[in-house]
Enzyme design. Structure first.
Site, mmCIF file in Angstrom:
data_model
loop_
_atom_site.group_PDB
_atom_site.id
_atom_site.type_symbol
_atom_site.label_atom_id
_atom_site.label_comp_id
_atom_site.label_asym_id
_atom_site.label_seq_id
_atom_site.Cartn_x
_atom_site.Cartn_y
_atom_site.Cartn_z
ATOM 1 N N GLU A 1 0.808 -1.224 0.000
ATOM 2 C CA GLU A 1 0.000 0.000 0.000
ATOM 3 C C GLU A 1 0.840 1.272 0.000
ATOM 4 O O GLU A 1 0.512 2.236 -0.696
ATOM 5 C CB GLU A 1 -0.973 0.002 1.194
ATOM 6 C CG GLU A 1 -2.164 -0.943 1.043
ATOM 7 C CD GLU A 1 -1.850 -2.396 1.401
ATOM 8 O OE1 GLU A 1 -0.688 -2.688 1.763
ATOM 9 O OE2 GLU A 1 -2.756 -3.242 1.319
ATOM 10 N N HIS B 1 -9.570 -4.970 10.857
ATOM 11 C CA HIS B 1 -10.227 -4.780 9.570
ATOM 12 C C HIS B 1 -11.479 -3.905 9.642
ATOM 13 O O HIS B 1 -12.261 -3.870 8.705
ATOM 14 C CB HIS B 1 -10.633 -6.136 8.972
ATOM 15 C CG HIS B 1 -9.489 -6.909 8.395
ATOM 16 N ND1 HIS B 1 -8.361 -7.215 9.119
ATOM 17 C CD2 HIS B 1 -9.298 -7.427 7.149
ATOM 18 C CE1 HIS B 1 -7.531 -7.901 8.349
ATOM 19 N NE2 HIS B 1 -8.071 -8.033 7.147
#
Ligand code: TPP
Ligand code: MG
Lengths: 366, 328
Positions: B60, B129
């Protein structure tokens, strides 16, 4: 060798050898005209005189924050940037004055930026670590160690996407090689054959930590893990830098090949001017580099041997560089500061271009 | 009006903008061959090819930073984060590069990038998450933050975000991907920074956004039927820029406010809203501003309990009754 020459740089340390390696006759150097060689010498000297002047301004408390001097590393930025074509781009870390001058930024706005003035290259909003000149393909000036490297890969991605034949040079220090973002960028560049050269300016230290105490293995060789080309260049010799980088730049432009290049160099001043520089290396070591490897001295001696420079010309160029730095300081001194109203411009493109604004609502929350 | 899911609406926005502007590129993990972790980008690879729809490694910081660098040269990348939760490993690129580069360059550079993906709890995937990141993102001047609640808004806002010359953080919701709704035909743009009154009412203003709009709508119909309380629901849609005027107009009408958000309470979007409402509409308020948040702990896994940690229609209803009664 020209020990007796009126050395413009450091009169007592004029024993640096002239360059003699094969790089001297490398095509990219052999093709240089007399004027082009003088221009390269001049640019290195302008960087040094600019920084020496900025140091005096810092000591006189005209400049805030950090000031990371590039003194000793000039051949790296000047050598690399002198090879730039129309579609080549540069991005670097916070030790960014040398690259800025090497890509052609004027000294006045650079000095004014250090003084925090509105006439600065970033209107006094960026400071020493954040010089930018997109019109000269110079994308900063970044303060987070290693954080600029993915951006460098992105510049290369942009070139490739737009079908332009160019290369991005993404500079970092020897300490930055241990950042995760750098390795992520290596992988992307290799995976997608991006035309980017990751240039490690290895000055031996990351702040007060020597390379031996921070990095396992050889720095450029890490490229092998990604199947990338790599190389090591002597950064004290401008001809070496140009000859070495030319090869990688061509591969990037022509074949879209990335590479990791380590350029060995040395900084003569502390990490920043706040570093007393008395804990992690010896005076003898610094002295030895200055005496034998100073890149300006080396190139000056080379050009004296070549008959390109004369003592009189060196003196003239030096006087001009000093005067230019002095003028920049005067320009910075008399320039106005930004106003408090300026704080909130240059945050959003839309806010700066109200006639083209499409969004509604508040962008600022005071 | 045709009916589409939230997922399809986002996909249509991407496809339309890819068609309109050759500089638009979609990138992210699994967006191409796999058709998207949540199938948002399904079929785009086939239609636009691998130059425009690009699978990235799990990297990322690398690919978001790379997208930013490309955006400085005029590419308009739309980067997918599989979950906004993973922004943490790209945080430096977002807050130091996306948000700051324009400023530090004295306005010489702009980064027309969109970073999009889901940011929500409620799917029993635990604490790593389930982050909702809009408050943290909106904290940084230089970026814009959008959280659509309906298919029509998702499409219209994403199209505007892609055309925007500033970096836009676009926060979707996995619980809404299957939600159906009417989407206007033809070119449908929703400007950033414009709130939408999703339900009109007179007794209480609920200021909310994202999935909590739907919890609030569900609670509002019960409040109407069973308690005779008329609720107005203001969907912010955009966090930064923020349409505070629509909020204040509603407060002037109802005189009571409940903020509903899927955020932890400390320094949430609601904290900022409450400050602004009391500062600018103090005299309009008949009672303290109330706020319903996620219960203040990392996201719990246990499925039935997670529902209780998050705002839900019942919790909204109870909070609304407290707000109207002026009680704690
Ligand atoms: C992420 C991050 N960590 C730490 C710092 C503080 N810092 C600034 S420069 C520096 C040393 C970096 O050394 P190197 O990469 O070798 O570059 P050089 O200063 O030698 O040019 C450190 C630790 C920072 N700016 N960013
Ligand atoms: Mg170093």
């Amino acid at each position: 060798m020209s020990n007796t020459a009126a050395s413009a740089v450091e009169p007592k340390r004029a024993s640096a050898p002239a360059a003699r390696g094969p790089a001297t006759s490398a095509p990219v150097n052999a093709a240089l005209s007399r004027d082009a060689k003088i221009a390269l010498f001049r640019t290195m000297l302008r960087i040094r005189r600019f920084e020496e002047r900025s140091l005096r301004a810092y000591q006189a408390k005209k400049i805030g924050g950090f000031l990371h001097l590039y003194i000793g590393q000039e051949a790296v930025a000047v050598g690399c940037c002198s090879l730039m074509g129309k579609h080549d781009h540069v991005i670097t870390a916070y030790r960014d004055h040398g690259h800025a001058i090497a890509v052609g930024m004027e000294l006045n706005p650079l000095m004014a930026e250090l003084y925090g003035k509105s006439t600065g290259c970033s209107k006094g909003k960026g400071g020493s670590m954040h010089y930018f000149a997109p019109d000269k393909n110079y994308w900063g000036g970044h303060g987070i160690v290693g954080g600029q490297i993915p951006l460098g890969a992105g510049l290369a991605y942009g070139l490739k996407y737009k079908g332009l034949k160019g290369a991005a040079m993404a500079f970092m220090g020897d300490g930055a090689v241990n950042q995760g973002a750098v390795h992520e960028a290596y992988n992307l560049a290799a995976l997608w054959s991006l035309p980017v050269i990751f240039v490690i300016e290895n000055n031996g230290y990351s702040m007060g930590t020597s390379q031996a105490r921070s990095s396992a293995g050889e720095l450029a060789k890490r490229a092998e893990g990604y199947g990338m080309e790599h190389g090591v260049i002597d950064g004290h010799d401008l001809y070496e830098v140009r000859a070495g980088m030319d090869k990688f730049l061509r591969a990037a432009r022509e074949e879209s090949k990335p590479a990791v290049v380590e350029i060995r160099t040395y900084r003569y001043r502390g990490h920043s001017v706040a570093d007393p520089d008395n804990t992690y290396r010896s005076k003898v070591e610094i002295e030895e580099y200055r005496r034998t490897k100073d890149p300006i001295q080396v190139f000056q001696n080379t050009l004296l041997v070549e008959g390109v420079l004369t003592d009189a010309l060196i003196e003239q160029i030096d006087a001009e560089a000093r005067a230019e730095a002095e003028t920049a300081a005067e320009f910075a001194e008399v320039s106005p500061y930004p106003t408090p109203e300026d704080i909130q411009s240059d945050v959003y493109w839309e806010a700066d271009n109200p006639s083209q604004r499409k969004s509604h609502g508040r962008l600022f929350f005071d | 009006m045709p009916i589409f899911t939230y997922r399809e609406a986002i996909r249509h926005a991407l496809a339309e903008e890819l068609t309109r502007d050759p500089n638009v590129v979609v990138m992210g993990e699994e967006v191409a061959q796999f058709n998207g972790a949540y199938k948002v980008t399904e079929g785009l690879l086939e239609k636009f090819g691998p130059q425009r729809i690009v699978d990235t490694p799990i990297s990322e910081a690398g690919f978001i930073g790379m997208g930013l660098g490309a955006s400085m040269l005029g590419v308009r990348p739309v980067m997918e984060l599989m979950f906004w939760s993973f922004y943490s490993v790209a945080f430096d690129q977002i807050l130091n590069n996306a948000a700051n580069v324009r400023y530090m360059s004295g306005g010489q550079i702009n980064c027309p990038i969109v970073i999009r993906g889901p940011a929500n709890g409620g799917t029993n995937v635990g604490a790593t998450h389930s982050h909702t990141t809009e408050n943290v993102l909106a904290h940084h001047p230089g970026v814009k933050v959008v959280v659509p609640s309906t298919p029509a808004d998702a499409k219209g806002l994403l199209k505007s975000a892609i055309r925007d010359n500033d970096p836009v953080m676009f926060l979707e919701n996995t619980m809404l991907y299957g939600l159906e709704g009417e989407v206007p035909e033809g070119e449908h743009l929703v400007p950033l920074g414009l709130a939408d009154v999703k339900r009109e009412g007179t007794d209480l203003t609920i200021v909310t956004y994202g999935r909590c709009v739907h919890h609030s709508l569900a609670a509002a119909s019960i409040l109407e039927k069973e308690h005779g309380i008329s609720v107005e629901i203001v969907d912010l849609r955009s966090i930064r820029p923020l349409d505070i005027d629509t909020v204040l107009a509603s407060v002037a009408k109802t005189n009571r406010v409940l903020i509903v958000e899927e955020q932890k309470p400390f320094a949430s979007v609601g904290s900022q809203l409450a400050y602004m409402i009391q500062r600018e509409a103090f005299d309009e308020l008949d009672g303290p501003i109330h706020r319903l948040c996620t219960v203040d702990a990392p996201a719990i896994y246990s499925p039935p309990v997670e529902t209780e940690q998050l705002p839900n229609p019942r919790r909204v209803l109870e909070a609304a009754l407290r707000a109207v009664a002026g009680s704690e």
